[in-house]
Motif scaffolding. Sequence first.
Motif, short mmCIF file in Angstrom:
data_model
loop_
_atom_site.label_atom_id
_atom_site.label_comp_id
_atom_site.label_asym_id
_atom_site.label_seq_id
_atom_site.Cartn_x
_atom_site.Cartn_y
_atom_site.Cartn_z
N GLU A 135 -4.10 -8.93 1.83
CA GLU A 135 -5.00 -10.06 1.62
C GLU A 135 -4.20 -11.35 1.39
OE1 GLU A 135 -8.22 -10.92 1.39
OE2 GLU A 135 -8.89 -9.00 2.19
N ASN A 152 -3.49 -0.70 0.82
CA ASN A 152 -3.11 -1.26 2.12
C ASN A 152 -3.95 -2.50 2.43
OD1 ASN A 152 -1.06 0.49 2.91
ND2 ASN A 152 -2.46 1.96 3.83
N GLN A 153 -5.21 -2.44 2.09
CA GLN A 153 -6.13 -3.56 2.32
C GLN A 153 -5.80 -4.73 1.39
OE1 GLN A 153 -10.47 -2.69 2.67
NE2 GLN A 153 -10.67 -4.00 0.85
N GLU A 154 -5.63 -4.44 0.10
CA GLU A 154 -5.42 -5.50 -0.88
C GLU A 154 -4.05 -6.17 -0.72
OE1 GLU A 154 -7.44 -6.84 -2.85
OE2 GLU A 154 -9.11 -5.46 -2.99
N THR A 164 1.42 -0.81 3.96
CA THR A 164 1.62 -2.24 3.69
C THR A 164 2.58 -2.35 2.51
OG1 THR A 164 -0.65 -2.70 4.39
CG2 THR A 164 0.52 -4.44 3.19
#
Length: 254
Positions: A235, A230-232, A102
């Motif tokens: 968001e 990658n998750q954050e 990301t």
Amino acid sequence: MKTITIAAVFLLAFPTLLWAKIPSEITLATTTWPPYTSGVSPEKPGIVYEYMTEILAQNGINLRIEAYPWSRAIKMASDNNDIHGLLTAVYEEAPKLLFTTTPIMNYKVNFYTAMDNNWRYQDQRSLDSMPSPLCIILGYGYGSPIDEFIHNEANKPKIHTLTGGNAQQRLVKMLEYKRVAVIIEDELVVQSYTNNTANIRFAGTLSDSPFYVAFNPNLSWSHDIVALLNQELAEPKNIQRLQQLVSEYTAVQP
């Protein structure tokens, strides 16, 4: 099944347990690259500097950022255990590192010339008529087709390579003083150094490209921090915060 469900709820309630291997402080190297990794004051240290510091702080991680000439930053991130990775990078610059999938955000790679030069980049064929020298920064990845142009031995006489500190500012100054014919740099970086008053002109866009965070893959927790980021970075609330920071840093001053 009930035991698994309880465990899943417990981990969701305490998400930091998912990233237990990640240390409470990490150190990333960068270079002076306003307005992304540096700013005008300690209170405004740069878009990505602020953004990544906030994201990691939300997860109980303190981010230390150290600035070096870019080629040295890449080497230290690859070799030095005290430097865990790069704050901003593209794969071509440091292919040995582990990158987030990301991106942090996009940057725009533009060509610039002096005002009295009418050359313009339109496609790869434009490079055949590009005036020289083209000034680049050692270690930078510019993307295709300019990277292929730079690495072609036949083009070496047409290229001037900058090394050392304050490379971006020196890059712009060299064009202002007509010591080089063409430079390639992000538009926000150029605006930071010229305030739109320099005697240089936009000469076409090479690409609008994403850049990422990268880590030394030999760290035992490198895959964990990449998964977390990658998750954050995906968001919506964080993306909204990034847009806010970009607006703050690019607002026209009265």
